[in-house]
Motif scaffolding. Sequence first.
Motif, PDB file in Angstrom:
ATOM      1  N   ALA A 185       0.843  -1.195   0.000  1.00 14.56           N
ATOM      2  CA  ALA A 185       0.000   0.000   0.000  1.00 14.56           C
ATOM      3  C   ALA A 185       0.875   1.241   0.000  1.00 14.56           C
ATOM      4  O   ALA A 185       2.000   1.225   0.505  1.00 14.56           O
ATOM      5  N   TRP A 186       0.345   2.304  -0.573  1.00 15.23           N
ATOM      6  CA  TRP A 186       0.946   3.632  -0.457  1.00 15.23           C
ATOM      7  C   TRP A 186       0.208   4.338   0.665  1.00 15.23           C
ATOM      8  O   TRP A 186      -1.025   4.289   0.722  1.00 15.23           O
ATOM      9  N   CYS A 187       0.951   4.998   1.528  1.00 18.94           N
ATOM     10  CA  CYS A 187       0.331   5.699   2.639  1.00 18.94           C
ATOM     11  C   CYS A 187       0.852   7.133   2.676  1.00 18.94           C
ATOM     12  O   CYS A 187       2.065   7.350   2.846  1.00 18.94           O
ATOM     13  N   GLY A 188      -0.041   8.084   2.473  1.00 13.81           N
ATOM     14  CA  GLY A 188       0.305   9.489   2.610  1.00 13.81           C
ATOM     15  C   GLY A 188       0.263   9.863   4.080  1.00 13.81           C
ATOM     16  O   GLY A 188      -0.680   9.503   4.790  1.00 13.81           O
ATOM     17  N   LEU A 189       1.297  10.561   4.551  1.00 12.36           N
ATOM     18  CA  LEU A 189       1.399  10.917   5.967  1.00 12.36           C
ATOM     19  C   LEU A 189       1.569  12.418   6.106  1.00 12.36           C
ATOM     20  O   LEU A 189       2.424  13.015   5.445  1.00 12.36           O
ATOM     21  N   SER A 190       0.765  13.016   6.978  1.00 13.21           N
ATOM     22  CA  SER A 190       0.953  14.423   7.333  1.00 13.21           C
ATOM     23  C   SER A 190       1.605  14.455   8.701  1.00 13.21           C
ATOM     24  O   SER A 190       1.159  13.766   9.625  1.00 13.21           O
TER      25      SER A 190
ATOM     26  N   GLU B 152       9.777   2.055   1.673  1.00 12.86           N
ATOM     27  CA  GLU B 152      10.313   3.277   1.084  1.00 12.86           C
ATOM     28  C   GLU B 152       9.577   4.455   1.706  1.00 12.86           C
ATOM     29  O   GLU B 152       8.388   4.361   2.000  1.00 12.86           O
ATOM     30  N   LEU B 153      10.298   5.551   1.916  1.00 14.19           N
ATOM     31  CA  LEU B 153       9.678   6.763   2.446  1.00 14.19           C
ATOM     32  C   LEU B 153      10.216   7.938   1.650  1.00 14.19           C
ATOM     33  O   LEU B 153      11.428   8.118   1.540  1.00 14.19           O
ATOM     34  N   CYS B 154       9.306   8.732   1.100  1.00 18.35           N
ATOM     35  CA  CYS B 154       9.693   9.891   0.300  1.00 18.35           C
ATOM     36  C   CYS B 154       9.033  11.143   0.874  1.00 18.35           C
ATOM     37  O   CYS B 154       7.860  11.114   1.240  1.00 18.35           O
ATOM     38  N   ALA B 155       9.796  12.220   0.936  1.00 13.85           N
ATOM     39  CA  ALA B 155       9.218  13.531   1.233  1.00 13.85           C
ATOM     40  C   ALA B 155       8.604  14.015  -0.071  1.00 13.85           C
ATOM     41  O   ALA B 155       9.238  13.937  -1.127  1.00 13.85           O
ATOM     42  N   VAL B 156       7.364  14.487   0.002  1.00 12.18           N
ATOM     43  CA  VAL B 156       6.654  14.877  -1.216  1.00 12.18           C
ATOM     44  C   VAL B 156       5.992  16.237  -1.046  1.00 12.18           C
ATOM     45  O   VAL B 156       5.815  16.723   0.070  1.00 12.18           O
TER      46      VAL B 156
ATOM     47  N   ALA C 235      -0.659  17.296  -0.785  1.00 10.32           N
ATOM     48  CA  ALA C 235      -1.533  17.173   0.385  1.00 10.32           C
ATOM     49  C   ALA C 235      -0.845  16.541   1.594  1.00 10.32           C
ATOM     50  O   ALA C 235      -1.266  16.751   2.724  1.00 10.32           O
ATOM     51  N   PHE C 236       0.213  15.752   1.359  1.00  8.39           N
ATOM     52  CA  PHE C 236       0.905  15.067   2.445  1.00  8.39           C
ATOM     53  C   PHE C 236       2.364  15.479   2.477  1.00  8.39           C
ATOM     54  O   PHE C 236       2.913  15.972   1.496  1.00  8.39           O
ATOM     55  N   ASP C 237       3.005  15.234   3.617  1.00  7.47           N
ATOM     56  CA  ASP C 237       4.432  15.530   3.771  1.00  7.47           C
ATOM     57  C   ASP C 237       5.294  14.366   3.297  1.00  7.47           C
ATOM     58  O   ASP C 237       6.394  14.571   2.785  1.00  7.47           O
ATOM     59  N   TYR C 238       4.796  13.155   3.518  1.00  7.38           N
ATOM     60  CA  TYR C 238       5.549  11.947   3.175  1.00  7.38           C
ATOM     61  C   TYR C 238       4.635  10.963   2.462  1.00  7.38           C
ATOM     62  O   TYR C 238       3.428  10.935   2.695  1.00  7.38           O
ATOM     63  N   LEU C 239       5.251  10.130   1.648  1.00  6.65           N
ATOM     64  CA  LEU C 239       4.559   9.025   1.012  1.00  6.65           C
ATOM     65  C   LEU C 239       5.369   7.776   1.338  1.00  6.65           C
ATOM     66  O   LEU C 239       6.562   7.706   1.034  1.00  6.65           O
TER      67      LEU C 239
END
Length: 153
Positions: free
Chosen positions: A69-74, A95-99, A102-106
């Motif tokens: 799953a992809w999880c957008g995190l604020s 994997e963790l990406c700063a994006v 709408a979210f800070d991380y994916l």
Amino acid sequence: MDVKLDDTDRHLLSLLQANAREPVANLARKLKIARTTVAARIARLEREGVVAGYGVRLGQPLEQAAVRAWCGLSANAKQATAVVQALERLPEVEELCAVSGAFDYLALLRCATPEQLDRLLDQLGQIEGIHQTHTSLILSRKIDRRSTVPGPG
């Protein structure tokens, strides 16, 4: 560092990405250049940091059995470092990406079962500094250039 890559370097990199264990002799045959030239190019690409390392790509049986799953995190900006450190300790976070957006991380999540994913999402919600998540289950991959399997020849 300004790294110059020619077409042969780019072709070599794509072959190595498909199969990093490909023998140099086979790479040379595919590139139509001398084996010693291929070895020298690989050494240069490693020395210049273009090739940072080699890893393991999971096979299809394990890939297909996984719940991903992809999880957008604020996250609160003041707690961002602590949030990243907490996520780093979770082996299911692949994997963790700063994006931007709408979210800070994916985060790309991998679990063995839907129940494990459910528990993981509960864990993510408990991390101090995370104030919102949005999860999308991966149903199938339509394009994945990172895990191409080399064909014959």
